[in-house]
Design a protein around this motif. Structure first.
Motif, PDB file in Angstrom:
ATOM      1  N   ILE A 250       8.174  -4.231 -18.100  1.00 40.78           N
ATOM      2  CA  ILE A 250       7.396  -5.097 -18.578  1.00 40.78           C
ATOM      3  C   ILE A 250       7.243  -4.867 -19.594  1.00 40.78           C
ATOM      4  CG2 ILE A 250       4.549  -3.950 -18.997  1.00 40.78           C
ATOM      5  CD1 ILE A 250       5.131  -2.309 -16.493  1.00 40.78           C
ATOM      6  N   THR A 251       7.757  -5.645 -20.732  1.00 43.81           N
ATOM      7  CA  THR A 251       7.380  -6.152 -22.203  1.00 43.81           C
ATOM      8  C   THR A 251       5.190  -5.291 -22.731  1.00 43.81           C
ATOM      9  OG1 THR A 251       6.163  -8.627 -22.192  1.00 43.81           O
ATOM     10  CG2 THR A 251       8.086  -8.135 -21.920  1.00 43.81           C
ATOM     11  N   VAL A 252       5.606  -5.247 -23.846  1.00 40.71           N
ATOM     12  CA  VAL A 252       5.019  -4.170 -24.283  1.00 40.71           C
ATOM     13  C   VAL A 252       4.653  -4.178 -26.126  1.00 40.71           C
ATOM     14  CG1 VAL A 252       4.564  -2.861 -22.107  1.00 40.71           C
ATOM     15  CG2 VAL A 252       5.410  -2.328 -24.434  1.00 40.71           C
ATOM     16  N   ASN A 253       3.802  -3.775 -26.356  1.00 40.97           N
ATOM     17  CA  ASN A 253       3.957  -4.225 -28.124  1.00 40.97           C
ATOM     18  C   ASN A 253       3.404  -2.360 -28.688  1.00 40.97           C
ATOM     19  OD1 ASN A 253       1.431  -4.018 -28.397  1.00 40.97           O
ATOM     20  ND2 ASN A 253       1.300  -6.022 -29.003  1.00 40.97           N
ATOM     21  N   ASN A 254       3.636  -2.016 -27.579  1.00 44.14           N
ATOM     22  CA  ASN A 254       3.423  -0.923 -28.420  1.00 44.14           C
ATOM     23  C   ASN A 254       3.655   0.322 -27.243  1.00 44.14           C
ATOM     24  OD1 ASN A 254       2.523   2.073 -29.140  1.00 44.14           O
ATOM     25  ND2 ASN A 254       0.028   1.578 -30.199  1.00 44.14           N
ATOM     26  N   LEU A 255       4.783   0.865 -27.236  1.00 44.90           N
ATOM     27  CA  LEU A 255       5.488   1.777 -25.954  1.00 44.90           C
ATOM     28  C   LEU A 255       4.871   3.050 -25.713  1.00 44.90           C
ATOM     29  CD1 LEU A 255       7.880   0.936 -24.644  1.00 44.90           C
ATOM     30  CD2 LEU A 255       8.997   2.809 -26.353  1.00 44.90           C
ATOM     31  N   SER A 256       4.241   3.212 -26.713  1.00 49.39           N
ATOM     32  CA  SER A 256       3.292   5.234 -26.304  1.00 49.39           C
ATOM     33  C   SER A 256       2.567   4.356 -25.272  1.00 49.39           C
ATOM     34  CB  SER A 256       2.909   5.219 -27.394  1.00 49.39           C
ATOM     35  OG  SER A 256       2.320   4.497 -28.161  1.00 49.39           O
ATOM     36  N   ASP A 257       1.567   3.698 -25.152  1.00 49.14           N
ATOM     37  CA  ASP A 257       0.360   3.143 -24.650  1.00 49.14           C
ATOM     38  C   ASP A 257       0.778   3.353 -23.063  1.00 49.14           C
ATOM     39  OD1 ASP A 257      -1.450   3.320 -26.998  1.00 49.14           O
ATOM     40  OD2 ASP A 257      -1.358   1.245 -27.514  1.00 49.14           O
ATOM     41  N   PHE A 258       1.919   3.030 -22.723  1.00 48.28           N
ATOM     42  CA  PHE A 258       2.126   2.729 -21.595  1.00 48.28           C
ATOM     43  C   PHE A 258       3.619   3.590 -21.114  1.00 48.28           C
ATOM     44  CE2 PHE A 258       0.922  -1.249 -23.026  1.00 48.28           C
ATOM     45  CZ  PHE A 258       0.593  -1.826 -22.547  1.00 48.28           C
ATOM     46  N   GLU A 259       4.183   4.615 -21.611  1.00 46.45           N
ATOM     47  CA  GLU A 259       5.173   5.446 -21.061  1.00 46.45           C
ATOM     48  C   GLU A 259       4.679   6.181 -19.576  1.00 46.45           C
ATOM     49  OE1 GLU A 259       5.920   7.900 -24.712  1.00 46.45           O
ATOM     50  OE2 GLU A 259       7.274   7.003 -25.033  1.00 46.45           O
ATOM     51  N   SER A 260       3.036   6.092 -19.380  1.00 46.77           N
ATOM     52  CA  SER A 260       2.399   6.917 -18.526  1.00 46.77           C
ATOM     53  C   SER A 260       2.971   5.848 -17.328  1.00 46.77           C
ATOM     54  CB  SER A 260       1.823   7.427 -18.468  1.00 46.77           C
ATOM     55  OG  SER A 260       0.528   5.794 -18.504  1.00 46.77           O
ATOM     56  N   PHE A 261       3.778   4.698 -17.235  1.00 51.46           N
ATOM     57  CA  PHE A 261       3.495   3.936 -16.574  1.00 51.46           C
ATOM     58  C   PHE A 261       5.542   3.856 -15.689  1.00 51.46           C
ATOM     59  CE2 PHE A 261       0.439   2.345 -17.481  1.00 51.46           C
ATOM     60  CZ  PHE A 261      -0.623   2.550 -16.837  1.00 51.46           C
ATOM     61  N   SER A 262       6.364   4.254 -17.653  1.00 44.95           N
ATOM     62  CA  SER A 262       7.994   4.326 -16.592  1.00 44.95           C
ATOM     63  C   SER A 262       8.567   4.993 -15.576  1.00 44.95           C
ATOM     64  CB  SER A 262       8.292   4.761 -18.121  1.00 44.95           C
ATOM     65  OG  SER A 262       9.621   4.536 -18.286  1.00 44.95           O
ATOM     66  N   ASP A 263       9.174   4.601 -14.932  1.00 44.54           N
ATOM     67  CA  ASP A 263      10.132   5.214 -13.627  1.00 44.54           C
ATOM     68  C   ASP A 263      11.514   5.066 -13.639  1.00 44.54           C
ATOM     69  OD1 ASP A 263       9.573   3.231 -11.953  1.00 44.54           O
ATOM     70  OD2 ASP A 263       8.026   4.202 -11.121  1.00 44.54           O
ATOM     71  N   ASN A 264      12.122   5.507 -12.575  1.00 49.02           N
ATOM     72  CA  ASN A 264      13.891   4.786 -12.697  1.00 49.02           C
ATOM     73  C   ASN A 264      13.472   3.974 -12.524  1.00 49.02           C
ATOM     74  OD1 ASN A 264      14.713   7.362 -13.123  1.00 49.02           O
ATOM     75  ND2 ASN A 264      14.655   8.119 -10.809  1.00 49.02           N
ATOM     76  N   ASN A 265      12.463   3.325 -11.838  1.00 49.43           N
ATOM     77  CA  ASN A 265      12.556   1.114 -11.678  1.00 49.43           C
ATOM     78  C   ASN A 265      11.244   0.219 -12.314  1.00 49.43           C
ATOM     79  OD1 ASN A 265      14.454   1.526  -9.140  1.00 49.43           O
ATOM     80  ND2 ASN A 265      12.275   2.162  -7.801  1.00 49.43           N
ATOM     81  N   ILE A 266      10.986   0.984 -13.290  1.00 50.13           N
ATOM     82  CA  ILE A 266       9.885  -0.123 -14.496  1.00 50.13           C
ATOM     83  C   ILE A 266      10.792   0.552 -15.354  1.00 50.13           C
ATOM     84  CG2 ILE A 266       7.137  -0.245 -15.522  1.00 50.13           C
ATOM     85  CD1 ILE A 266       6.684   1.078 -12.748  1.00 50.13           C
ATOM     86  N   ASN A 267      11.696  -0.518 -15.976  1.00 50.37           N
ATOM     87  CA  ASN A 267      11.565  -0.352 -18.111  1.00 50.37           C
ATOM     88  C   ASN A 267      10.557  -1.365 -18.340  1.00 50.37           C
ATOM     89  OD1 ASN A 267      13.440  -0.171 -19.801  1.00 50.37           O
ATOM     90  ND2 ASN A 267      13.801  -2.373 -19.101  1.00 50.37           N
ATOM     91  N   LEU A 268      10.918  -0.314 -19.323  1.00 44.93           N
ATOM     92  CA  LEU A 268      10.033  -0.941 -20.139  1.00 44.93           C
ATOM     93  C   LEU A 268      10.041  -1.920 -21.624  1.00 44.93           C
ATOM     94  CD1 LEU A 268       7.056   2.044 -20.861  1.00 44.93           C
ATOM     95  CD2 LEU A 268       6.418   0.489 -19.333  1.00 44.93           C
ATOM     96  N   ILE A 269       9.743  -2.729 -22.077  1.00 44.62           N
ATOM     97  CA  ILE A 269      10.373  -3.159 -23.318  1.00 44.62           C
ATOM     98  C   ILE A 269       9.232  -4.216 -24.558  1.00 44.62           C
ATOM     99  CG2 ILE A 269      11.919  -5.746 -23.743  1.00 44.62           C
ATOM    100  CD1 ILE A 269      12.107  -5.734 -20.574  1.00 44.62           C
ATOM    101  N   GLU A 270       9.605  -3.310 -25.757  1.00 42.86           N
ATOM    102  CA  GLU A 270       8.862  -3.822 -26.737  1.00 42.86           C
ATOM    103  C   GLU A 270       9.272  -4.684 -27.239  1.00 42.86           C
ATOM    104  OE1 GLU A 270       6.286   0.391 -29.288  1.00 42.86           O
ATOM    105  OE2 GLU A 270       8.404   0.084 -29.280  1.00 42.86           O
ATOM    106  N   THR A 271       7.810  -5.652 -27.853  1.00 41.37           N
ATOM    107  CA  THR A 271       8.258  -5.852 -28.746  1.00 41.37           C
ATOM    108  C   THR A 271       7.128  -6.364 -29.703  1.00 41.37           C
ATOM    109  OG1 THR A 271       8.430  -8.793 -29.695  1.00 41.37           O
ATOM    110  CG2 THR A 271       6.482  -7.720 -26.801  1.00 41.37           C
ATOM    111  N   LYS A 272       7.435  -6.234 -31.114  1.00 44.65           N
ATOM    112  CA  LYS A 272       6.389  -6.089 -32.184  1.00 44.65           C
ATOM    113  C   LYS A 272       6.007  -7.549 -32.793  1.00 44.65           C
ATOM    114  CE  LYS A 272       8.007  -2.012 -32.903  1.00 44.65           C
ATOM    115  NZ  LYS A 272       6.105  -1.052 -32.285  1.00 44.65           N
ATOM    116  N   ASN A 273       6.173  -8.444 -32.219  1.00 45.12           N
ATOM    117  CA  ASN A 273       5.522 -10.156 -32.176  1.00 45.12           C
ATOM    118  C   ASN A 273       4.245 -10.336 -32.349  1.00 45.12           C
ATOM    119  OD1 ASN A 273       5.132 -12.230 -32.774  1.00 45.12           O
ATOM    120  ND2 ASN A 273       7.088 -13.460 -32.277  1.00 45.12           N
TER     121      ASN A 273
END
Length: 395
Positions: free
Chosen positions: A351-374
């Protein structure tokens, strides 16, 4: 071993005799279910003993000829389906001659290597609780039944074994030797000597008498011992004394009952199951024991693991909330997207996100959060390209 390891009946029948010829003896352990059969299969025992006592007890019933042949055959088949070792079956009294004929044919068809029947009248009582002189079969009648069994079997590799209960019934050594002679003369393949004493002296007294009897009769059937009560003697000591087959007859059933009772008590007392965890197998261990892990491996081979990409890196907001986090039917939009992928079997998500802290609750072993500032006008394309860079394999 697993359900995939079934051996053809013809191969299995002869394997007990082959083991004895190769090693000079065979040592077996009781099994009363497919899972306990896997335990016996895993360790260095030569064969599986399918016991009337433990089969009955595993069904919550007493060992008193209550569980019939069809139920016993079903249990036997459950064990044979997941193992490869030879099996010896406790045939109780064998029933009447027609029952015994039927039993032998069914056991041979299943791939069982031997059956042991005891010289008691029907309905039998367990040897350790109810065997008396009045419950013993006439040795001449029993010998005739043994002859029927020998004539019925279709291969010499299937063994018919007579079980001597006279010592347990208190009839003495002379009666025991008289019965042994009659049974040997009937042509049986083996003689099982049984005792309920805690000391092996009675068995050790019988063995040289048995050898002398066999010398006189000109044939020596296999000698079988069951050291349930006289278990201070070791297997090598019994083998050295002249025993060919040793049966450890009911220990897995007894062990499982004690463990189940202790675990149930722990849960009952603590009002939770956490305290029992240290004494029980993990679910993963059970999966591995019964072969479920292999099913999962094959599933992966048939359907390679696919990764999915959810692009949530935009700065679009609704009511001041990032669009992916807006609630639909009481849950954030992104939760519905994750659930949709999982429903079709896609577990690994990027999952690409532009604010990692807003999406941290969705992260687990099978979900990788990818932060972009663009956050420029080409942010959607950049979000997709960044996500694809992190994906390995099909997507």
């Amino acid at each position: 071993m697993t359900f995939e390891s079934r051996k053809l009946p013809g191969e299995r029948i002869s394997s007990l005799v082959d083991i004895i010829k190769k090693k000079g003896h065979a040592i077996g352990l009781e099994a009363h279910s497919g899972l306990s059969g896997l335990v016996t299969e895993k360790l260095d025992f030569d064969f599986i003993w399918e016991s009337s006592l433990t089969d009955s007890a595993s069904k919550g019933l007493p060992d008193a000829s209550i569980v019939g042949n069809e139920s016993r055959i079903h249990t036997i088949d459950e064990i044979l389906n997941v193992t490869t070792k030879p099996m010896i079956v406790d045939g109780d009294t064998g029933g009447d001659e027609d029952n015994f004929r039927f039993l032998i044919k069914r056991l041979e068809n299943q791939g069982v290597s031997a059956v042991i029947i005891e010289d008691k009248i029907f309905p039998k009582r367990n040897s350790f609780g109810g065997t008396v002189g009045a419950g013993m079969e006439d040795p001449d009648i029993f010998s005739k039944k043994l002859k029927v069994g020998m004539e019925t079997k279709s291969t010499n590799d299937f063994l018919v074994i007579a079980r001597l209960e006279s010592l347990i019934a208190g009839l003495g050594m002379n009666e025991t030797m008289l019965r042994a002679e009659k049974y040997i003369n009937s042509g049986v393949d083996g003689i099982m000597i049984h005792s309920k004493l805690k000391d092996p002296a009675e068995i050790l007294e019988f063995i040289p008498k048995y050898e002398k009897l066999c010398d006189r009769l000109g044939r020596r059937p296999y000698l079988i011992a069951v050291p349930t009560t006289y278990n201070s003697i070791t297997d090598p000591e019994l083998i050295k004394s002249g025993v060919d087959i040793i049966i450890h007859a009911n220990h897995l059933l007894r062990a499982s009952y004690k463990s189940m009772l202790e675990t149930a008590q722990l849960i009952s007392q603590s009002k939770r199951s956490l305290d029992a965890d240290q004494n029980i197998s993990s679910v993963k261990e059970i999966f591995s024991a019964v072969g479920y892990d292999k099913i999962l491996e094959r599933d992966k081979e048939k359907a390679p693991e696919i990764e999915a990409l959810i692009t949530s890196a935009g700065n679009h907001q609704i009511n001041g909330i990032q669009r992916s986090l807006n609630s639909i039917s009481g849950r954030p939009l992104i939760s519905h997207q994750i659930e949709t992928f999982k429903k079709v079997g896609i577990e690994k998500l990027n999952i690409t996100v532009n604010n990692l802290s807003d999406f941290e609750s969705f992260s687990d072993n099978n979900i990788n959060l990818i932060e972009t500032k663009n956050t420029e006008v080409n942010q959607m394309l950049d979000s997709i390209m960044l996500g694809l860079e992190k994906i390995e394999g099909p997507s």
